[in-house]
Design an enzyme around this catalytic site. Structure first.
Site, PDB file in Angstrom:
ATOM      1  N   PHE A 170      17.178  57.471  58.744  1.00 53.45           N
ATOM      2  CA  PHE A 170      18.498  56.882  58.955  1.00 53.45           C
ATOM      3  C   PHE A 170      18.496  56.230  60.327  1.00 53.45           C
ATOM      4  O   PHE A 170      18.094  56.844  61.331  1.00 53.45           O
ATOM      5  CB  PHE A 170      19.614  57.924  58.851  1.00 53.45           C
ATOM      6  CG  PHE A 170      20.975  57.284  58.909  1.00 53.45           C
ATOM      7  CD1 PHE A 170      21.431  56.514  57.844  1.00 53.45           C
ATOM      8  CD2 PHE A 170      21.751  57.383  60.045  1.00 53.45           C
ATOM      9  CE1 PHE A 170      22.683  55.885  57.912  1.00 53.45           C
ATOM     10  CE2 PHE A 170      23.001  56.753  60.115  1.00 53.45           C
ATOM     11  CZ  PHE A 170      23.454  56.003  59.044  1.00 53.45           C
ATOM     12  N   ASP A 195      16.655  66.460  61.174  1.00 52.28           N
ATOM     13  CA  ASP A 195      18.029  66.007  60.958  1.00 52.28           C
ATOM     14  C   ASP A 195      18.423  66.464  59.557  1.00 52.28           C
ATOM     15  O   ASP A 195      17.804  66.061  58.564  1.00 52.28           O
ATOM     16  CB  ASP A 195      18.103  64.481  61.086  1.00 52.28           C
ATOM     17  CG  ASP A 195      19.509  63.938  60.863  1.00 52.28           C
ATOM     18  OD1 ASP A 195      20.365  64.660  60.311  1.00 52.28           O
ATOM     19  OD2 ASP A 195      19.749  62.771  61.217  1.00 52.28           O
ATOM     20  N   TYR A 231      30.435  65.741  57.931  1.00 55.86           N
ATOM     21  CA  TYR A 231      31.355  65.057  57.013  1.00 55.86           C
ATOM     22  C   TYR A 231      30.761  64.720  55.657  1.00 55.86           C
ATOM     23  O   TYR A 231      31.419  64.083  54.857  1.00 55.86           O
ATOM     24  CB  TYR A 231      31.954  63.812  57.659  1.00 55.86           C
ATOM     25  CG  TYR A 231      31.008  62.798  58.237  1.00 55.86           C
ATOM     26  CD1 TYR A 231      30.338  61.886  57.434  1.00 55.86           C
ATOM     27  CD2 TYR A 231      30.817  62.714  59.612  1.00 55.86           C
ATOM     28  CE1 TYR A 231      29.497  60.937  57.977  1.00 55.86           C
ATOM     29  CE2 TYR A 231      29.966  61.765  60.164  1.00 55.86           C
ATOM     30  CZ  TYR A 231      29.311  60.872  59.336  1.00 55.86           C
ATOM     31  OH  TYR A 231      28.477  59.928  59.867  1.00 55.86           O
ATOM     32  N   LYS A 232      29.527  65.153  55.424  1.00 56.72           N
ATOM     33  CA  LYS A 232      28.924  64.900  54.112  1.00 56.72           C
ATOM     34  C   LYS A 232      29.114  66.136  53.235  1.00 56.72           C
ATOM     35  O   LYS A 232      30.222  66.417  52.786  1.00 56.72           O
ATOM     36  CB  LYS A 232      27.460  64.503  54.309  1.00 56.72           C
ATOM     37  CG  LYS A 232      27.301  63.209  55.125  1.00 56.72           C
ATOM     38  CD  LYS A 232      25.840  62.837  55.301  1.00 56.72           C
ATOM     39  CE  LYS A 232      25.673  61.629  56.223  1.00 56.72           C
ATOM     40  NZ  LYS A 232      26.180  60.381  55.631  1.00 56.72           N
ATOM     41  N   ARG A 277      23.326  54.196  45.004  1.00 54.39           N
ATOM     42  CA  ARG A 277      23.146  55.593  45.421  1.00 54.39           C
ATOM     43  C   ARG A 277      24.277  56.443  44.867  1.00 54.39           C
ATOM     44  O   ARG A 277      25.453  56.120  45.060  1.00 54.39           O
ATOM     45  CB  ARG A 277      23.127  55.659  46.950  1.00 54.39           C
ATOM     46  CG  ARG A 277      22.753  57.024  47.496  1.00 54.39           C
ATOM     47  CD  ARG A 277      22.684  57.010  49.009  1.00 54.39           C
ATOM     48  NE  ARG A 277      24.015  57.144  49.594  1.00 54.39           N
ATOM     49  CZ  ARG A 277      24.227  57.470  50.880  1.00 54.39           C
ATOM     50  NH1 ARG A 277      23.209  57.657  51.711  1.00 54.39           N
ATOM     51  NH2 ARG A 277      25.456  57.568  51.348  1.00 54.39           N
TER      52      ARG A 277
END
Lengths: 419, 419
Positions: A129, A200, A225-226, A378
């Site tokens: 990312f 990560d 927040y995921k 996705r």
């Protein structure tokens, strides 16, 4: 290809089905984007209203003690720790993933260089990312080139490790493809090469079982927040192995990471343990929402916890792959995630030449996933709230969008999307 | 010494009195701690409820665009800019004051050192708010000693500037005493010495008129949860002068400061202007509360804005000093703030040998100020909501606490306090 009744039967037999009641899912939406932003937990609205009106409005400054605001970083950290194989007192919730990455990357580099001055290289994946790469570049730039970032293709990662490698920095589950590294094996390979291992966990925490201590990892960060359902831009978390955490300061040495913040002394003295990875004053409203989100994951504990969630996730994603490939055969979709569920996280990606427009058309139908450049559709599956029937319904919509050419509508023409 | 009727008359004649209606002040409280945590604006509860239930709950990931979450940093930044003499597009709301300080301090040091390699020293005040000193120490530590922090007493600041000074870092209004630097004069002195000038506006923004551009300042940061009423731990803000902002990256180069964050390219390319000072994903709930808070200050614009607020603040603080010194004469209180209102911010401090216990007793009576070690009673006056009658009432309580020895009660014995 299975009929809807097949999926309905899976839902009826799902021991985790009741966990969905924890969430406020909007009607008419099939949400397959919990890996971008988790769904609102029902408990959050009341908690936040209480924080605003009671704790802030009435308690005012007193709430730092009386409402426990000062303890939020450690308390939420301890909860997250149970989801990632860390111990109590080893994790704090703070800042953003990017900021936390800067802290641990700086710490890892310093340890590595003190152990061996030749180790000045951060190794990472070109497809990591981007913020991870950007933060490493910012740190390298700050050192005036004393530290460098080496980015290589995924398949070249392990062979790139060398006596110059200070730290191997990887995202456990790839944000674009969902491909998941073998954490113990890769950590071991890094250590065998004399490097430190920094993970990560943005797309892992709350989605797949993680055992940082068993893997022997050195540092980790992750996102609130995921799959932790902490709300938009929720604070992130940071972990450092006990053998490293007190070796020295991390460079973002703000006042709340001080051993005695309220002594107001001019010289920084770091707090004991992971508390020194706290920097400034935390955003309390967002922290409270994060705690509510983490609690939705902890609610799965009596039902088998992450192992049970992972099993459901694999069932959901396997079913999605099978259903898409059967129902949408010949429609230009190519699986872009590992076919073996054990090699991926909780998402499925398909490549399609018109992925952007197809996703826009799906979103217009209430099937919310993500587009990732250049050609990726996705779909995230959060087993806490995604139903098996959602798999069937989402694929029906996908079939409709592709078979009718609906995606060619001018409304779906390309513009920027947001994760 | 004035009777309550005198203060009531001032309130009746106060053209700003109506601004108090913007706030949810708890009954029975005289709140003189807006410089620690501003009072809850009435508009905030509904706004946050909407962000949680509507924007997050229903809009989900779509709200990054549809609810403008992606624009919050710049939009709130533009509003704050009008309060500190910065231009549109020059300020962003992001992260904490500590994290933002790291960004601008790193940038300032790099500019200074590129201009003149001998300039490696950060100069600051021993009595600066500690996080500023700690962050500078963290950055210095990260450079392995290439950069150093020189901390000197307030009165020695200007004479300490030398050809080694890279940046003078000061907090405009001192957190403990309220003493306010002459921003234009000190900035000029820094420039005359060849140094850059970095201001921390934590106790200034929303409280006193600030004109960064007129003063010729180079960088600034500030706090969202004090006079901007943004809520506990609200995100902070950061400003860089246009001549510096694009010279290179700041080191916390996270993905949302990228020129094209959604292109997901592996190489960092900073966004144009101050947008590159954004790092990771912002905590949206806390950002929304910050915007509500900033709006309470902007609401004073038709009534004269910060100039009018400042005039009221000086009236309030002058009255408080006079009333305390008359009513509590001989009770061990010594003014610890500048007597001249033009030389201080919006707070008044008195030293007292038992300041901690006295403040605890006041808080128990609903008069909320702060204790600051070792012996300071700190009273903040936020002219948006503090009434002249509050001055009278607070002093009556202070007199009662001191004259009766109430502060000796065991309940008020010392423990840590929180700002």
């Amino acid at each position: 290809m299975q009929p809807r009744s097949h999926f309905e039967a899976l839902d009826a037999a799902d021991p985790l089905a009741g966990l969905r009641q924890q969430f406020s899912l909007p009607p008419g939406v099939i949400y397959l984007d919990g890996n971008s932003l988790g769904v609102l937990p029902t408990r959050t609205a009341a908690r936040i209203a209480g924080v605003v009106s009671h704790e802030w409005g009435e308690g005012l400054i007193r709430s730092w003690n009386s409402a426990g605001w000062i303890d939020l970083a450690a308390r939420i950290g301890d909860k997250i720790a149970t989801l990632i194989g860390a111990g109590p007192g080893e994790v704090v919730a703070a800042d953003s993933t990017s900021v936390n990455l800067f802290k641990v990357l700086a710490a890892a580099l310093r340890i590595a260089r003190e152990n061996d001055a030749q180790r000045t290289e951060i190794v990472s994946e070109l497809g990591n990312f981007p913020t991870d790469l950007y933060i490493a570049q910012g740190l390298a730039d700050l050192t005036g080139g004393a530290v460098t970032l080496k980015m290589v293709e995924r398949e070249d990662i392990l062979k790139t490790l060398s006596p110059r490698t200070a730290v191997l920095m990887l995202t456990h589950v790839n944000y674009k493809t969902g491909a998941m590294w073998d954490m113990p094996a890769v950590t071991q390979a890094a250590h065998d090469a004399g490097a430190l291992m920094l993970w990560d966990l943005a797309h892992s925490a709350g989605a797949v079982p993680v055992d940082l201590r068993a893997a022997g990892a050195d540092f980790a960060v992750g996102c609130g927040y995921k799959y932790l359902n902490g709300g938009p831009g929720a604070p992130a978390f940071v972990w450092a192995h006990a053998q490293h955490v007190e070796r020295f300061w991390q460079p973002l040495s703000g006042w709340l990471g001080h051993a005695a913040p309220f002594a107001f002394t001019p010289d920084y003295q770091p707090a004991t343990g992971i508390a020194r990875y706290v920097c400034g004053t935390p955003p309390v409203l967002s922290m409270a929402a994060l705690e509510c989100g983490v609690d939705t994951v902890l609610a799965a504990e009596p039902l088998g916890g992450l192992a049970a969630l992972r099993a459901k996730s694999m069932t959901l994603t396997d079913a999605f792959v099978a259903q898409v490939e059967a129902r949408c055969a010949g429609m230009g979709l190519t699986l872009a995630s590992p076919r073996d569920a054990t090699l991926r996280g909780s998402q499925i990606c398909f490549a399609h030449a018109n992925a952007y427009e197809v996703m826009q058309a799906l979103i217009a139908r209430g099937v919310i996933g993500d587009f990732r450049a250049p050609d990726i559709l996705r779909f995230g599956f959060t087993p806490l709230y995604t139903q098996h029937a959602d798999v069937f319904d989402a694929v029906e919509h996908l079939h409709a969008v592709l078979s009718t050419g609906e995606w060619r509508d001018a409304r779906y023409a390309k513009r920027n999307a947001v994760t």
